[in-house]
Design an enzyme around this catalytic site. Structure first.
Site, short mmCIF file in Angstrom:
data_model
loop_
_atom_site.label_atom_id
_atom_site.label_comp_id
_atom_site.label_asym_id
_atom_site.label_seq_id
_atom_site.Cartn_x
_atom_site.Cartn_y
_atom_site.Cartn_z
N TYR A 67 -64.32 27.02 -18.56
CA TYR A 67 -63.84 26.05 -19.57
C TYR A 67 -63.87 26.66 -20.97
CZ TYR A 67 -63.12 22.25 -16.33
OH TYR A 67 -62.61 21.48 -15.31
N ASN A 102 -53.30 16.45 -20.03
CA ASN A 102 -53.81 17.72 -20.54
C ASN A 102 -55.10 17.52 -21.33
OD1 ASN A 102 -51.60 18.79 -19.32
ND2 ASN A 102 -50.37 18.82 -21.19
N HIS A 119 -57.28 12.62 -18.70
CA HIS A 119 -58.24 13.51 -18.02
C HIS A 119 -59.22 14.13 -19.00
CE1 HIS A 119 -54.99 13.95 -14.68
NE2 HIS A 119 -55.64 12.81 -14.60
N SER A 197 -46.29 17.93 -12.00
CA SER A 197 -45.81 17.99 -10.60
C SER A 197 -45.93 16.62 -9.95
CB SER A 197 -46.66 19.01 -9.83
OG SER A 197 -48.01 18.58 -9.90
N ASN A 221 -38.53 19.15 -16.16
CA ASN A 221 -39.38 20.07 -15.40
C ASN A 221 -38.47 21.17 -14.83
OD1 ASN A 221 -41.08 21.29 -13.39
ND2 ASN A 221 -42.31 19.43 -13.43
N PRO A 222 -38.85 22.46 -14.97
CA PRO A 222 -37.97 23.50 -14.42
C PRO A 222 -37.94 23.50 -12.89
CG PRO A 222 -39.92 24.48 -15.45
CD PRO A 222 -39.99 23.02 -15.69
C1 BV8 Z 1 -59.84 9.43 -9.13
C2 BV8 Z 1 -59.10 17.72 -16.04
C3 BV8 Z 1 -61.12 7.64 -8.28
C4 BV8 Z 1 -59.90 18.88 -15.49
C5 BV8 Z 1 -57.67 17.07 -14.15
C6 BV8 Z 1 -54.92 9.39 -3.94
C7 BV8 Z 1 -54.12 10.24 -3.21
C8 BV8 Z 1 -54.39 11.62 -3.15
C9 BV8 Z 1 -55.50 12.16 -3.83
C10 BV8 Z 1 -56.29 11.30 -4.54
C11 BV8 Z 1 -56.01 9.94 -4.60
N1 BV8 Z 1 -56.96 9.36 -5.40
C12 BV8 Z 1 -57.84 10.30 -5.82
C13 BV8 Z 1 -57.45 11.51 -5.31
C14 BV8 Z 1 -58.15 12.77 -5.53
C15 BV8 Z 1 -57.70 13.44 -6.82
C16 BV8 Z 1 -56.32 14.00 -6.70
O1 BV8 Z 1 -55.38 13.44 -7.23
N2 BV8 Z 1 -56.21 15.13 -6.06
C17 BV8 Z 1 -54.93 15.82 -6.00
C18 BV8 Z 1 -55.19 17.32 -6.02
C19 BV8 Z 1 -54.18 15.37 -4.76
N3 BV8 Z 1 -57.78 12.58 -7.97
C20 BV8 Z 1 -58.94 12.39 -8.61
O2 BV8 Z 1 -60.01 12.84 -8.22
C21 BV8 Z 1 -58.89 11.55 -9.89
N4 BV8 Z 1 -59.94 10.56 -9.85
O3 BV8 Z 1 -58.91 9.22 -8.41
O4 BV8 Z 1 -60.94 8.58 -9.29
C22 BV8 Z 1 -62.12 8.29 -7.36
C23 BV8 Z 1 -63.43 8.31 -7.77
C24 BV8 Z 1 -64.39 8.87 -6.90
C25 BV8 Z 1 -63.99 9.43 -5.66
C26 BV8 Z 1 -62.63 9.44 -5.31
C27 BV8 Z 1 -61.70 8.88 -6.15
C28 BV8 Z 1 -59.14 12.38 -11.12
C29 BV8 Z 1 -58.06 13.41 -11.29
C30 BV8 Z 1 -58.27 14.16 -12.62
C31 BV8 Z 1 -58.55 15.62 -12.36
N5 BV8 Z 1 -58.65 16.37 -13.62
N6 BV8 Z 1 -57.79 17.68 -15.34
C32 BV8 Z 1 -59.35 20.21 -15.93
O5 BV8 Z 1 -58.26 20.27 -16.54
O6 BV8 Z 1 -60.04 21.22 -15.67
S1 BV8 Z 1 -56.18 17.15 -13.36
C33 BV8 Z 1 -55.45 18.67 -13.73
O7 BV8 Z 1 -54.52 18.88 -12.73
C34 BV8 Z 1 -54.69 18.69 -15.05
O8 BV8 Z 1 -54.91 17.55 -15.83
C35 BV8 Z 1 -53.19 18.79 -14.65
O9 BV8 Z 1 -52.36 17.91 -15.33
C36 BV8 Z 1 -53.26 18.37 -13.23
C37 BV8 Z 1 -52.25 18.97 -12.31
O10 BV8 Z 1 -52.40 20.41 -12.44
P1 BV8 Z 1 -51.08 21.35 -12.65
O11 BV8 Z 1 -50.42 21.50 -11.33
O12 BV8 Z 1 -51.34 22.55 -13.45
O13 BV8 Z 1 -50.21 20.56 -13.57
P2 BV8 Z 1 -49.12 19.72 -13.07
O14 BV8 Z 1 -49.39 19.03 -11.80
O15 BV8 Z 1 -48.94 18.88 -14.21
O16 BV8 Z 1 -47.93 20.84 -12.70
C38 BV8 Z 1 -47.41 21.71 -13.69
C39 BV8 Z 1 -45.94 21.32 -13.77
O17 BV8 Z 1 -45.39 21.86 -14.95
C40 BV8 Z 1 -45.14 21.89 -12.60
O18 BV8 Z 1 -44.37 20.87 -12.02
C41 BV8 Z 1 -44.24 22.94 -13.28
O19 BV8 Z 1 -42.96 23.03 -12.65
C42 BV8 Z 1 -44.10 22.39 -14.66
N7 BV8 Z 1 -43.79 23.34 -15.73
C43 BV8 Z 1 -44.11 24.65 -15.80
N8 BV8 Z 1 -43.64 25.16 -16.97
C44 BV8 Z 1 -43.03 24.15 -17.64
C45 BV8 Z 1 -43.11 22.99 -16.86
N9 BV8 Z 1 -42.58 21.81 -17.24
C46 BV8 Z 1 -41.94 21.78 -18.43
N10 BV8 Z 1 -41.82 22.84 -19.25
C47 BV8 Z 1 -42.34 24.04 -18.89
N11 BV8 Z 1 -42.21 25.12 -19.70
#
Ligand code: BV8
Ligand code: ZN
Length: 257
Positions: A67, A102, A119, A197, A221-222
């Protein structure tokens, strides 16, 4: 890039706009997203494990070092034209609500106000045990500190360990943040989903809430995402390019009357 008249008219007519951003919003500022392969020391570790209470308790120095490395990257980064376009847009709309997944402060540094950090934030660490906020006293080093393990600071109030002020996987989003974000998504006329995503829950539900309540959804989103078949407009492009171009098209459209 072409912007249809009906999109520009919807933008002009919108009284309440939600802008929802993910890690891709920071990519053009040089901040790797979660799905970019990690580099250096972090390459061998799963970010989804490091971004969890279990990961932190298993190896505090590894997770705190990760971090701090990310925080240094953010302190050395600058907001890009896409961040600035969002801040500009808010000056032309009755109500613009910016909701981000973010943990960096690039939206604020571009001029956006009242940003909802679903987050949490890299810039608001707290004690893992008693929750007391912790203030960073460090000078910003000239070069971001390398990828190294770092023991977290100790809490002055209870001798516990300091943790990042983010919402980890398996932790709940602050109720107040979530309720406000959900309300805004259900009341808006237009929602932008930018650089996410749409895989992380519950945040990924927000654009779907907006569609269900009759809002138009614009995605930037690209790459392909889970929102592709629900968004009304899909711009395959980078935030730092599409957003300024869209604002430019809007002002040309306005001046053509
Ligand atoms: C919760 C802080 C209740 C930390 C982050 C239901 C279904 C499935 C899973 C779950 C569910 N409920 C809960 C879950 C589990 C989990 C979850 O969602 N897991 C995922 C992996 C499936 N969720 C949780 O745990 C959440 N809590 O639900 O609480 C609970 C309580 C107790 C027990 C159980 C449940 C909390 C989630 C928060 C996690 N913390 N961030 C840190 O940053 O270190 S999330 C973190 O990942 C970031 O915030 C980020 O936004 C996110 C996704 O990561 P990335 O992939 O990097 O980003 P993103 O997805 O945004 O993708 C990047 C995109 O950008 C791509 O599409 C790419 O094409 C695009 N891109 C690239 N370049 C560009 C661009 N776009 C535009 N311009 C560009 N130039
Ligand atoms: Zn403490």
């Amino acid at each position: 890039m072409k912007f249809s008249d009906d999109l520009l008219i919807a933008l002009l007519r919108a009284k309440r706009i939600v802008v929802f951003t993910g890690a891709g919003m920071s990519a053009e500022s040089g901040i790797p997203t979660f799905r970019d392969t990690q580099s250096g020391l972090w390459e061998q570790y799963d970010p989804y494990v490091m971004a969890s209470p279990k990961g932190y308790l298993a190896d505090k120095a590894l997770v705190w070092g990760w971090y701090e490395w990310r925080r240094m990257q953010v302190l050395h980064a600058k907001p890009h034209a896409g961040h600035i376009a969002i801040a500009d847009l808010s000056g032309h709309v009755e109500r613009l609500t910016l909701i981000t997944q973010n943990v960096d402060d690039l939206h604020e540094r571009a001029g956006s106000k009242n940003v909802i950090h679903l987050h949490g934030s890299l810039h608001q660490p707290r004690c893992f045990d008693c929750g007391s906020p912790y203030t960073f006293f460090d000078e910003i080093p000239d070069e971001p500190s390398g990828d190294q393990r770092k023991e977290p600071p100790i809490c002055v109030n209870c001798n516990g360990s300091i943790r990042p002020g983010v919402v980890w996987f398996g932790e709940s989003i602050q109720d107040t943040d979530w309720n406000f974000a959900e309300q805004a998504a259900m009341e808006c006329d237009l929602l932008f989903s930018i650089g996410t995503s749409s895989l992380v829950w519950p945040a990924a539900q927000l654009p779907e809430r907006a569609v269900l309540h009759g809002a138009r959804v614009i995605q930037i989103n690209p790459g392909p995402t889970a929102l592709d078949n629900k968004a009304h407009y899909n711009f395959r492009g980078k935030a730092g390019e599409v957003l300024p171009a869209m604002l430019e098209a809007l002002s040309t459209f306005l001046n053509s009357f």
